[in-house]
Design a protein around this motif. Structure first.
Motif, short mmCIF file in Angstrom:
data_model
loop_
_atom_site.label_atom_id
_atom_site.label_comp_id
_atom_site.label_asym_id
_atom_site.label_seq_id
_atom_site.Cartn_x
_atom_site.Cartn_y
_atom_site.Cartn_z
N PRO C 57 0.84 -1.21 0.00
CA PRO C 57 0.00 0.00 0.00
C PRO C 57 0.87 1.26 0.00
N GLY C 58 0.58 2.18 -0.91
CA GLY C 58 1.33 3.44 -0.95
C GLY C 58 2.77 3.25 -1.37
N TYR C 59 3.01 2.28 -2.24
CA TYR C 59 4.37 1.96 -2.67
C TYR C 59 5.16 3.19 -3.13
N VAL C 60 4.55 4.01 -4.01
CA VAL C 60 5.26 5.18 -4.53
C VAL C 60 5.61 6.15 -3.40
N ASP C 61 4.68 6.32 -2.47
CA ASP C 61 4.92 7.22 -1.33
C ASP C 61 6.12 6.76 -0.50
N TRP C 62 6.17 5.47 -0.23
CA TRP C 62 7.28 4.94 0.57
C TRP C 62 8.61 5.13 -0.14
N TYR C 136 2.57 15.29 14.08
CA TYR C 136 3.31 16.56 13.90
C TYR C 136 3.35 17.01 12.45
N SER C 137 2.36 16.61 11.67
CA SER C 137 2.48 16.77 10.22
C SER C 137 1.71 17.96 9.69
N ARG C 138 2.36 18.74 8.86
CA ARG C 138 1.67 19.79 8.12
C ARG C 138 1.93 19.64 6.61
N ASP C 139 2.47 18.49 6.21
CA ASP C 139 2.62 18.18 4.79
C ASP C 139 2.67 16.67 4.67
N SER C 140 1.93 16.14 3.71
CA SER C 140 1.81 14.69 3.64
C SER C 140 1.83 14.23 2.19
N SER C 141 2.05 12.92 2.01
CA SER C 141 2.18 12.38 0.67
C SER C 141 0.83 12.15 0.02
N ASP C 143 -0.62 9.64 -1.74
CA ASP C 143 -1.37 8.40 -1.84
C ASP C 143 -1.93 7.94 -0.50
N ILE C 144 -1.06 7.77 0.49
CA ILE C 144 -1.52 7.27 1.78
C ILE C 144 -1.24 8.27 2.90
N GLY C 145 -0.94 9.53 2.53
CA GLY C 145 -0.83 10.58 3.53
C GLY C 145 0.28 10.41 4.55
N LEU C 146 1.44 9.91 4.13
CA LEU C 146 2.57 9.82 5.06
C LEU C 146 3.06 11.22 5.40
N PRO C 147 3.40 11.49 6.66
CA PRO C 147 3.99 12.79 6.98
C PRO C 147 5.35 12.93 6.27
N LEU C 148 5.61 14.12 5.76
CA LEU C 148 6.85 14.32 5.00
C LEU C 148 8.00 14.86 5.85
N TRP C 149 7.68 15.33 7.08
CA TRP C 149 8.73 16.03 7.81
C TRP C 149 9.96 15.17 8.13
#
Ligand code: NA
Ligand code: NA
Lengths: 478, 315, 210
Positions: C57-62, C136-141, C143-149
């Protein structure tokens, strides 16, 4: 600070387009005095952004804006999914090397074609072409064969510049013969089928290898002291060398199979994943062949170092490109090309010449990222627009065919820039590996040795323009 | 003279026509005193346009809420599945109503951004290869390229959301990595998924993405009163122009389907009702999550429904 | 790792150099391991999809998150080893103090740039980070909304380590500039042609055999 230095007044009337030309000059100077290329590009890019924003926002705010903007680029550009292919392809190269796979390929090529004039050079060309089918990055291919082919050529008293040049040039084949990172990047920028572009690269890559081989033979006949042929192999020895090259064939099979084989449930993998599958197979083979932890660690250290270096090139150049975007250099170029009233082939030639000039200073990926948003629409328009029929088009092909054809040509041009001075990544890497292996070969030697291959590449591009069928035949089959 | 830089991405297309209209209208009304340079990808990555606005790198930008939900939680209400938005006019109405909500303004202000207008997108219907999937039962095991809330919805139907980038969607579908892709019509055209599709769902209407155009607050406030009025006044015309232009694209859509031999799939009402039911927990989860994030979630959610009612009673 | 031609001695500078190198080498190895991890993730994705109809799930995001690790963890190590490419057409003609001056200048450019990039990339991180939000996230990916910080934080951290490395190199070249000579410690040295020739034979028979 603004009270003391009124930057807005100071920069009043300075044309940002002129600034961008000056900064191109500054970049050249920094690179010439030995500043690491990635950092020189980023430095000049930030200076340009500072000028741009200080002009609009004054000293303090302009500086902050420029730094924050430049500070986005490293993360933003390094997390682009398509680029994930690059380390995968690099690691394939290193694992294959540490597992002894590349050496067997070179050995087989040597036994089969080493007897011609300049035999080790020709062997290098065909071995790099074979390795190109498992490696997606020109730079990695050159790095690997620099370790294997150059010492052997030096041992047989080949001219050191020639030995380095043939490796640098042979490496560029990796970008035409699939898998290829740069073809994937092209496909993604112009939104064309990745599979078709990779297929399209096969024959041009093969033609390119033949032209290289012809050049080496010609050079060897003309300059007697270039390097001797390698003779004396029996047919038995030749066939004995083939099983050693089989693992490479197996990896090639895996990659091609997973992309092109269509079962009832579709293909096995996307092109991006196929690269990773290939790497996995090589890893398993390397371990199976008894690769030790120390060697795996060594391979990973090298691959990680090279990856960090290439990514630094990418984000460094892209900070510079970001500034060019604000200075609107690409737009100015588009208007210029659009305003010309010459034959389409002449304009194509002009665009390719611009690539030659840009390619002297830029790396392949940075150059494509910078220029394609401008040149691609120009070429499609030149051909007659997105809905043109073959009959009505300028180049005798549909828009999709034109996109594929131009992609292969432009990637060949981008490969060309890897072996032209002053900035030619393949030559740098060959020189770097040579230095690493304590061989007496300087960057200048590599550039000198690669210069005849520049001519061969020009011939290849001319052939591809004259006979687009070489590019378009394979993709037309699916 | 005032010169604004505008950051958008891709190529000029129906999705960006209102911005070009706005730029032309503003330049004309101010006799070239207030101009806009529209840059396609030259100034920023598409996922970082809000960052660029926040930094002050450019004055105007377009972005999509679903690219980075955590940057713009409040407007993700507009991307919830099965909100029953039936056409682009309704999409404009609900978007602008939500944009006008103080919670949205406050969240955007954290990026130094101010909502200017929306870029209405039609519903993300599916194109697919192979046998048509017009019943929920047939969606079991379907590999679908759909992000965010839509992915969740299809997942609830038993489908397998499969992660590929939009530019990879074509080759993923061609190669069978996915069997179905959810896009708006113009994206099916520009990413060419329609070229290899066997069918298209004409009435699934599962939801869409929301893509506002924002301006930098400092730049907006630094405009002269006259210029600001001209800018604000041009928005409605720009949206009208966008709708007219997108309408032409939608009218061509029938011809596109016919040309490529793509079958229209109609999904039965009771199947749609089941899906809407499956969307309810996703809505509830959204409200809970946004409440926890300190947003007036119920308020925003109700605003969409109320606006739709208002639009429909007005017609 | 054998490529390093950095001298060491008992001086404080050299001891700090080696201590920092240990950190750099460890991080570089993690970067390399991440490449393998990415390969395994891709295999898992393909096999999962093909055999069990269950892709990651969310392969591209990971993948996008992991990419930052191999793009940046080796950055400083690469500088320590002199691995970032450059034109040495001018530098190779210099010797002694003029050479150390050129190197000093070149590293100074990099240090100024890196200082700017630490500031810029730190703010890029800050914009994606929020104490008050979930994760603590204010920016996410996408596809599956991973936090980017976390990924965004890696960048200024890597630049900071590079900054330390550059200061050490400034110190090293500075010492070369003051003391003269042709072998300051803790900086990558240009190879002497004689030394290269000596190493040649052993390289051809040794290192490339594998
Ligand atoms: Na290749
Ligand atoms: Na070049």
């Amino acid at each position: 600070m603004d009270e003391y230095i009124d930057m807005r007044a100071l920069l009043e009337g300075v044309d940002i387009f002129d600034v961008s030309l000056w900064l191109c000059g500054l970049l050249l100077i920094l690179v010439l005095i030995g500043v690491r290329v990635a950092f020189a590009a980023a430095f000049v890019g930030i200076v340009g952004l500072c000028v741009f924003f200080m002009q609009r926002q004054g000293f303090d705010r302009g500086l902050v804006t420029a730094l924050k903007l430049a500070g986005q680029v490293p993360h933003s550009k390094s997390s682009g999914y398509a680029l994930s292919l690059i380390p995968t392809f690099i690691v394939i190269g290193y694992l294959a090397y540490y597992a002894g796979l590349t050496r067997t390929l070179f050995e087989a090529a040597k036994r089969w074609v080493g007897w011609v004039p300049g035999g080790l050079g020709v062997s290098t060309v065909f071995a790099t072409a074979g390795f190109a089918a498992v490696s997606g990055a020109s730079v990695a291919t050159s790095a690997v064969f620099a370790r294997i082919a150059i010492p052997e050529m030096l041992r047989l008293n080949y001219d050191k510049a020639f030995a380095a040049g043939v490796v640098a040039a042979g490496g560029t084949l990796a970008s035409l013969i699939p898998p290829s990172a740069i073809l994937v990047i092209y496909a993604i920028i112009v939104e064309e089928s990745v599979g078709k572009l990779l297929l399209a690269g096969f024959l041009p890559g093969f033609v390119s290898a033949l032209i290289y081989a012809g050049l080496v033979i010609g050079l060897a006949k003309w300059k007697k002291n270039l390097g001797p042929p390698v003779t004396g192999y029996t047919w038995g020895e030749r066939f004995a060398s083939l099983p050693g090259a089989m693992p490479i064939m197996f990896v090639i099979f895996i990659i091609i199979f997973s992309i092109y084989y269509r079962g009832e449930d579709g293909a096995w993998a996307t092109p991006t994943e196929a690269g990773a599958l290939g790497a996995f197979v090589v890893l398993v083979m390397a371990l199976w062949k008894g690769m030790k932890w120390r060697e795996l660690k060594g391979a990973l250290m090298e691959a990680a170092k090279l990856t960090a270096m290439i990514f630094a090139m990418i984000w460094g150049v892209l900070i510079f490109v970001r500034f060019l975007g604000f200075a609107q250099l690409p737009d100015v170029f588009a208007n210029f090309i659009g305003g010309l009233e010459y034959s389409p082939y002449l304009i194509l030639l002009a665009i390719l010449l611009v690539y030659v000039v840009l390619g002297m200073f830029m790396d392949a990926i940075g150059m494509l990222i910078l220029t394609l948003p401008v040149t691609f629409p120009a070429i499609i328009a030149l051909n007659g627009g997105p809905d043109v029929t073959r009959e009505a088009s300028a180049f005798g092909m549909t828009a999709e065919e034109c996109a594929i054809w131009f992609g292969i040509i432009v990637v060949k041009m981008a490969e060309l820039c890897l072996i032209t001075p002053p900035i030619g990544l393949n030559c740098f890497v060959v020189a770097g590996v040579a230095k690493d292996s304590k061989l007496p070969i300087s960057v200048q030697d590599v550039f000198r040795g690669a210069s005849p291959f520049f001519v061969a590449d020009v011939v290849t591009v001319a052939v591809l323009i004259a006979f687009p069928g070489i590019v378009l035949w394979l993709p037309s089959l699916i | 003279a005032t010169e604004w830089n505008v950051s958008v991405w891709g190529q000029r297309r129906a999705f960006t026509e209102h911005i070009h209209y706005l730029a032309d209208a503003v330049a004309e009304a101010t006799d070239g005193e207030f101009t806009m340079n529209i840059s396609y990808g030259g100034l920023s990555n598409n996922r970082e346009n809000l960052d660029g606005i926040s930094i002050g790198a450019f004055e105007m930008a377009q972005f999509c809420a679903g690219y980075h939900p955590d940057k713009n939680r409040a407007i993700t209400v507009l991307e919830l599945p099965f909100m029953d938005v039936r056409n682009l006019d309704e999409e404009v109405a609900v978007s602008h109503a939500v944009y006008a909500h103080p919670a949205v303004a406050e969240e955007m202000a954290q990026w130094n951004a101010r909502m200017l207008m929306t870029s209405p997108m039609p519903q993300y219907n599916l194109v697919g290869t192979g046998e048509p999937r017009d019943e929920i039962a047939e969606m079991d095991g379907m590999r679908v390229r759909a992000t965010g809330g839509l992915g969740e919805l299809f997942s609830a139907m038993g489908a397998v959301p499969t992660s590929v980038t939009s530019s990879e969607a074509y080759s993923a579908m061609e190669g069978g990595t996915v069997d179905t892709v959810a896009f708006a019509q113009h994206a099916h055209l520009s990413f060419r998924t329609i070229d290899i599709a066997d069918w298209w769902t004409e009435n699934l209407n599962p939801g869409t993405v929301n893509c506002p155009v924002v301006v930098n607050i400092d730049a907006y406030e630094a405009l002269s009163d006259e210029h600001r009025e001209i800018l604000d006044a041009a928005v409605d015309d720009a949206i009208d122009y966008y709708l007219e232009n997108y309408g032409e694209l939608l009218a061509r859509w029938d011809a596109v389907l016919e040309e490529r031999g793509v079958e229209r799939i109609t999904i039965a009402d009771e199947q749609l009702a089941q899906m809407a039911e499956a969307a309810a927990p996703i809505h509830a989860a959204w409200i809970e999550e946004m409440n926890a994030a300190g947003l007036p979630a119920q308020d925003l959610y109700d605003l969409v429904g109320a606006t739709l009612q208002e639009v429909r009673s007005g017609n | 790792m054998s490529s390093s031609n950095v001298l060491s001695d008992d001086s404080l500078l050299s001891r700090i150099d080696r201590a920092v190198l240990r950190v750099e080498a460890a991080l570089n190895l993690i970067g390399g391991a991440t490449i393998i991890m990415l390969v395994l993730l891709a295999v898992w994705n393909v096999v999962g999809r093909k055999l069990f109809n269950a892709p990651v799930p969310g392969y591209v995001d990971w993948i996008s998150q992991f990419m930052i690790l191999f793009a940046f963890l080796g950055l400083s190590y690469c500088q320590r080893e002199g691995g970032h490419i450059r034109m040495d057409i001018v530098v190779m003609r210099l010797k002694g103090r003029p050479l150390w001056f050129a190197e000093f200048l070149s590293v100074l450019f990099m240090l100024i740039l890196t200082t700017g990039l630490i500031y810029g990339s730190w703010h890029h991180f800050l914009r994606s980070f929020d104490w008050d939000m979930a994760l603590y996230s204010r920016d996410s990916s996408i596809d599956i909304g991973l936090p980017l910080w976390p990924a965004k934080l890696v960048v200024p951290a890597a630049f900071t380590l590079l900054w330390v490395r550059l200061v050490l190199q400034l110190w090293g070249y500075g010492r070369g500039l003051v003391q003269g000579g042709d072998a300051p410690v803790a900086v990558p040295l240009p190879e002497d042609p004689m030394e290269q020739a000596l190493h040649e034979a052993e390289t051809v028979s040794g290192h490339d055999e594998r």
